[in-house]
Design an enzyme around this catalytic site. Sequence first.
Site, PDB file in Angstrom:
ATOM      1  N   ASN A 159      13.063  13.547  -9.661  1.00 20.64           N
ATOM      2  CA  ASN A 159      12.711  13.567  -8.243  1.00 20.64           C
ATOM      3  C   ASN A 159      13.818  12.837  -7.449  1.00 20.64           C
ATOM      4  O   ASN A 159      13.987  11.630  -7.582  1.00 20.64           O
ATOM      5  CB  ASN A 159      11.345  12.866  -8.101  1.00 20.64           C
ATOM      6  CG  ASN A 159      10.902  12.724  -6.666  1.00 20.64           C
ATOM      7  OD1 ASN A 159      11.709  12.538  -5.757  1.00 20.64           O
ATOM      8  ND2 ASN A 159       9.604  12.807  -6.467  1.00 20.64           N
ATOM      9  N   ASP A 184       4.681   5.631 -12.585  1.00 20.04           N
ATOM     10  CA  ASP A 184       3.556   6.531 -12.376  1.00 20.04           C
ATOM     11  C   ASP A 184       2.748   5.944 -11.233  1.00 20.04           C
ATOM     12  O   ASP A 184       2.645   4.717 -11.109  1.00 20.04           O
ATOM     13  CB  ASP A 184       2.699   6.680 -13.628  1.00 20.04           C
ATOM     14  CG  ASP A 184       1.765   7.879 -13.503  1.00 20.04           C
ATOM     15  OD1 ASP A 184       2.201   8.931 -12.993  1.00 20.04           O
ATOM     16  OD2 ASP A 184       0.589   7.768 -13.890  1.00 20.04           O
ATOM     17  N   PHE A 237       4.784  11.998   2.158  1.00 21.98           N
ATOM     18  CA  PHE A 237       4.388  13.105   1.282  1.00 21.98           C
ATOM     19  C   PHE A 237       2.981  12.816   0.770  1.00 21.98           C
ATOM     20  O   PHE A 237       2.379  11.793   1.120  1.00 21.98           O
ATOM     21  CB  PHE A 237       5.387  13.231   0.115  1.00 21.98           C
ATOM     22  CG  PHE A 237       5.306  12.073  -0.844  1.00 21.98           C
ATOM     23  CD1 PHE A 237       5.869  10.852  -0.521  1.00 21.98           C
ATOM     24  CD2 PHE A 237       4.640  12.189  -2.067  1.00 21.98           C
ATOM     25  CE1 PHE A 237       5.785   9.768  -1.396  1.00 21.98           C
ATOM     26  CE2 PHE A 237       4.551  11.108  -2.948  1.00 21.98           C
ATOM     27  CZ  PHE A 237       5.133   9.906  -2.602  1.00 21.98           C
ATOM     28  N   LYS A 269       7.666   1.902   5.574  1.00 22.69           N
ATOM     29  CA  LYS A 269       6.822   2.124   4.397  1.00 22.69           C
ATOM     30  C   LYS A 269       7.423   1.477   3.158  1.00 22.69           C
ATOM     31  O   LYS A 269       6.716   0.902   2.332  1.00 22.69           O
ATOM     32  CB  LYS A 269       6.600   3.620   4.174  1.00 22.69           C
ATOM     33  CG  LYS A 269       5.553   3.872   3.110  1.00 22.69           C
ATOM     34  CD  LYS A 269       5.335   5.314   2.796  1.00 22.69           C
ATOM     35  CE  LYS A 269       4.707   5.437   1.420  1.00 22.69           C
ATOM     36  NZ  LYS A 269       4.788   6.785   0.895  1.00 22.69           N
ATOM     37  N   HIS A 294       3.456   0.335  -2.540  1.00 23.47           N
ATOM     38  CA  HIS A 294       3.120   0.042  -3.931  1.00 23.47           C
ATOM     39  C   HIS A 294       4.358   0.194  -4.820  1.00 23.47           C
ATOM     40  O   HIS A 294       4.615  -0.626  -5.684  1.00 23.47           O
ATOM     41  CB  HIS A 294       1.998   0.982  -4.370  1.00 23.47           C
ATOM     42  CG  HIS A 294       2.208   2.424  -3.998  1.00 23.47           C
ATOM     43  ND1 HIS A 294       2.601   2.818  -2.751  1.00 23.47           N
ATOM     44  CD2 HIS A 294       2.131   3.572  -4.734  1.00 23.47           C
ATOM     45  CE1 HIS A 294       2.722   4.129  -2.719  1.00 23.47           C
ATOM     46  NE2 HIS A 294       2.455   4.611  -3.900  1.00 23.47           N
TER      47      HIS A 294
HETATM   48  P1  IMP Z   1       3.809  10.720  -9.737  1.00 25.27           P
HETATM   49  O1  IMP Z   1       3.842   9.215  -9.654  1.00 25.27           O
HETATM   50  O2  IMP Z   1       5.108  11.322  -9.377  1.00 25.27           O
HETATM   51  O3  IMP Z   1       3.220  11.208 -11.027  1.00 25.27           O
HETATM   52  O4  IMP Z   1       2.807  11.308  -8.646  1.00 25.27           O
HETATM   53  C1  IMP Z   1       1.942  10.542  -7.974  1.00 25.27           C
HETATM   54  C2  IMP Z   1       1.111  11.347  -6.976  1.00 25.27           C
HETATM   55  O5  IMP Z   1       0.338  10.373  -6.275  1.00 25.27           O
HETATM   56  C3  IMP Z   1       1.953  12.055  -5.920  1.00 25.27           C
HETATM   57  O6  IMP Z   1       2.102  13.413  -6.194  1.00 25.27           O
HETATM   58  C4  IMP Z   1       1.117  11.862  -4.662  1.00 25.27           C
HETATM   59  O7  IMP Z   1       0.153  12.861  -4.599  1.00 25.27           O
HETATM   60  C5  IMP Z   1       0.425  10.536  -4.894  1.00 25.27           C
HETATM   61  N1  IMP Z   1       1.213   9.423  -4.327  1.00 25.27           N
HETATM   62  C6  IMP Z   1       1.845   8.423  -5.000  1.00 25.27           C
HETATM   63  N2  IMP Z   1       2.491   7.588  -4.156  1.00 25.27           N
HETATM   64  C7  IMP Z   1       2.273   8.091  -2.931  1.00 25.27           C
HETATM   65  C8  IMP Z   1       2.717   7.677  -1.639  1.00 25.27           C
HETATM   66  O8  IMP Z   1       3.470   6.702  -1.443  1.00 25.27           O
HETATM   67  N3  IMP Z   1       2.306   8.448  -0.604  1.00 25.27           N
HETATM   68  C9  IMP Z   1       1.515   9.531  -0.764  1.00 25.27           C
HETATM   69  N4  IMP Z   1       1.084   9.967  -1.936  1.00 25.27           N
HETATM   70  C10 IMP Z   1       1.455   9.254  -3.030  1.00 25.27           C
END
Ligand code: IMP
Length: 199
Positions: free
Chosen positions: A11, A71, A154, A177, A182
């Site tokens: 990503n 994650d 997003f 942000k 987090h």
């Molecule tokens: P991963 O950590 O890439 O597996 O995906 C985490 C999923 O959690 C993302 O596709 C979002 O749907 C959601 N997510 C995680 N962090 C954020 C954030 O900062 N803003 C909005 N959605 C989040």
Amino acid sequence: MRQKLLIATTNNGKIAEFRFLLRSLPFELTTPTEEGKVLQVEETGVTFKDNAVIKASAYAAEFGMMALADDSGIEVEALGGRPGVYSARYGGEHLTDEGRVELLLHEMKAVPWEKRAAAFKAVIAVAWPDGRILTREGIMNGTVNLTPVGDNGFGYDPIFYLAEYNATTAQLTSKQKNLLSHRSKATEGILKALLSEFG
Ligand code: IMP
């Protein structure tokens, strides 16, 4: 030659953010694409920590270098913590970010404002090829908004309301942000731990 630290994601947004946040580390930051190989790692864990460790360990073993993976997701109190680790796949793989936001709002239809607490959580793991693991967690608390507002960010940003800003995280600039998020809190934790050992 400096030791390499592999940022185990494809990503580009995350890569840019990690490159910036980890710039003071005495390592050469690299990526799977730069190293010429991308792994498909199944996220079979039931916690953010499980999945971050699974990804970081798989990359560290395959590439023979330190690897960092994260994650993250949203936990909604009124839904018993769902969607949690399933945030990216909530409602099925076919849904878009907008579809997932709609679904969450639908599930929360009957939930009054004072019971709409939610948290964005992130865990970052660093793994070494010899099996050593370091993890840190970051949390941002908020409220599930009644409707989507704002178009920065997003995922669930348009419905993640922060009372102290009277705004959703989709209404903040990415700079704002990044100071609160987090992911940046978890990254700061990892940075401190690595600097105290290698800085
Ligand atoms: P991963 O950590 O890439 O597996 O995906 C985490 C999923 O959690 C993302 O596709 C979002 O749907 C959601 N997510 C995680 N962090 C954020 C954030 O900062 N803003 C909005 N959605 C989040």
